[in-house]
Scaffold this motif. Structure first.
Motif, mmCIF file in Angstrom:
data_model
loop_
_atom_site.group_PDB
_atom_site.id
_atom_site.type_symbol
_atom_site.label_atom_id
_atom_site.label_comp_id
_atom_site.label_asym_id
_atom_site.label_seq_id
_atom_site.Cartn_x
_atom_site.Cartn_y
_atom_site.Cartn_z
ATOM 1 N N ASP A 41 -17.756 9.112 -13.076
ATOM 2 C CA ASP A 41 -17.757 10.048 -14.192
ATOM 3 C C ASP A 41 -19.158 10.041 -14.806
ATOM 4 O OD1 ASP A 41 -17.577 10.580 -17.212
ATOM 5 O OD2 ASP A 41 -15.614 11.271 -16.534
ATOM 6 N N GLU A 69 -23.282 6.618 -20.611
ATOM 7 C CA GLU A 69 -23.012 5.673 -21.703
ATOM 8 C C GLU A 69 -23.266 4.244 -21.244
ATOM 9 O OE1 GLU A 69 -19.533 4.513 -24.961
ATOM 10 O OE2 GLU A 69 -19.033 5.806 -23.236
ATOM 11 N N CYS A 70 -22.839 3.936 -20.022
ATOM 12 C CA CYS A 70 -23.058 2.600 -19.463
ATOM 13 C C CYS A 70 -24.555 2.299 -19.365
ATOM 14 C CB CYS A 70 -22.393 2.494 -18.095
ATOM 15 S SG CYS A 70 -22.567 0.874 -17.296
ATOM 16 N N MET A 97 -15.512 -1.189 -13.433
ATOM 17 C CA MET A 97 -14.709 -0.901 -14.623
ATOM 18 C C MET A 97 -13.947 -2.147 -15.075
ATOM 19 S SD MET A 97 -13.095 2.799 -13.480
ATOM 20 C CE MET A 97 -12.463 2.135 -11.910
ATOM 21 N N GLU A 150 -13.283 1.201 -18.788
ATOM 22 C CA GLU A 150 -14.644 1.394 -19.294
ATOM 23 C C GLU A 150 -15.660 0.935 -18.251
ATOM 24 O OE1 GLU A 150 -13.614 0.433 -23.985
ATOM 25 O OE2 GLU A 150 -14.149 -1.184 -22.587
ATOM 26 N N TYR A 151 -16.755 1.657 -18.133
ATOM 27 C CA TYR A 151 -17.805 1.268 -17.196
ATOM 28 C C TYR A 151 -18.624 0.136 -17.814
ATOM 29 C CZ TYR A 151 -17.059 5.552 -14.414
ATOM 30 O OH TYR A 151 -16.521 6.545 -13.618
ATOM 31 N N LYS A 189 -19.489 8.798 -18.518
ATOM 32 C CA LYS A 189 -19.270 7.360 -18.665
ATOM 33 C C LYS A 189 -20.423 6.563 -18.049
ATOM 34 C CE LYS A 189 -14.956 5.927 -18.029
ATOM 35 N NZ LYS A 189 -13.603 5.791 -17.448
#
Length: 289
Positions: free
Chosen positions: A162, A168-169, A208, A213-214, A165
């Motif tokens: 994704d 953000e990671c 994950m 969440e990554y 995501k």
């Protein structure tokens, strides 16, 4: 008989030919400059200043590209690529770099990568001296790489990353959150990389946690022509470091690319890589006046 001409780089007309040139001259066992994804990754990244691309120069023998002088980031760090058999061009390319490539506050640095002895000699002759360097690490994929993540973690499927995501990671994983504040949710810039001509984002993966969440992201540029797995970028969210997660991510990349014929996978200069079996193979040296 050689018929050497030069032209200034134009991203609209020259990028694909320059990329092919870099593929042609690259050897994973004897680096003579950076691999092709190094250049394309910079071009599609939001952190690179592209306002000086017109300063980059191509050398041609007839219609064949034989040399390329270019910057990455910062623009004052200058790189060279040269086809074997054209080593006599190195002094001219160094002279061009010194006179015409960009500087930052009057300063400039030549970056020589791998076996670029002709540029080392040319730099010394032009009055440059070595001012540092390091050895980047490469993994020999003839050896197994078999680190597993802790039980509560899982990998994204092939082609299943994704983009939001992942961004953000990376924001957290490269410590931007601590230095600049929380991620603002903007990820549109990442599609320039996703849509790069030679991008292989289907081979990128994230690790994950149990909430999906990554916590670690590993980008991958699979260069089948060179049998090279070019890792860029790799990061782990701070609170998930030192758990073996990044090592597990690289092991999963190895498992996915091994059937495709990968021979080497790149890393960086960090000791993390040597601890999991990478070897110091590629010298990077810096030269200044």
């Amino acid at each position: 008989m050689k018929n050497i001409t030069t032209k200034q780089f134009s991203i609209l007309s020259d990028h694909m030919d320059v990329y092919q040139f870099m593929l042609d001259i690259f050897s994973s066992t004897r680096w003579r400059g950076v691999p092709a994804p190094f250049w394309e990754y910079a071009l599609v990244s939001d952190w690179m200043d592209k306002s000086y691309l017109h300063r980059c120069r191509i050398w041609k023998d007839g219609e064949k590209i034989v040399g390329f002088c270019f910057h990455e980031n910062p623009v004052s760090e200058i790189y060279f690529s040269l086809r074997e058999g054209y080593e006599e061009l190195a002094p001219e390319m160094v002279e061009y770099a010194e006179k015409h490539m960009p500087r930052t506050e009057g300063r400039q640095k030549l970056v020589l990568v791998g076996d670029q002895r002709e540029f080392e000699s040319a730099a010394k002759a032009a009055g440059f001296t070595q001012c540092g360097g390091y050895d980047s690490m490469v993994y020999d994929c003839s050896k197994p790489l078999e680190y597993r993540p802790p039980e509560e973690y899982s990998f994204t499927e092939i082609g299943g990353v994704d983009v939001a995501k992942a961004c953000e990671c990376c924001w957290k994983g490269f410590d931007h959150e601590a230095e600049e504040g929380p991620w603002n949710g903007e990820y549109e810039y990442a599609f320039e990389q996703v849509n790069a001509p030679h991008s292989t984002t289907e081979y990128a993966l994230a690790v994950m946690n149990s909430r999906g969440e990554y916590v670690c992201y590993a980008g991958m540029w699979w260069v089948k022509e060179n049998r090279l797995a070019y890792l860029e970028p790799l990061c782990t969210v701070p609170e998930y470091r030192h758990k073996g997660i990044a090592a597990a991510a690289l092991s999963e990349l190895y498992r996915r690319l091994k059937p495709l014929g990968v021979e080497y996978m790149t890393g960086g200069g960090n000791e993390f890589y040597s601890r999991i079996g990478y070897e110091r193979r590629v010298p990077w040296t810096f030269w200044k006046k």
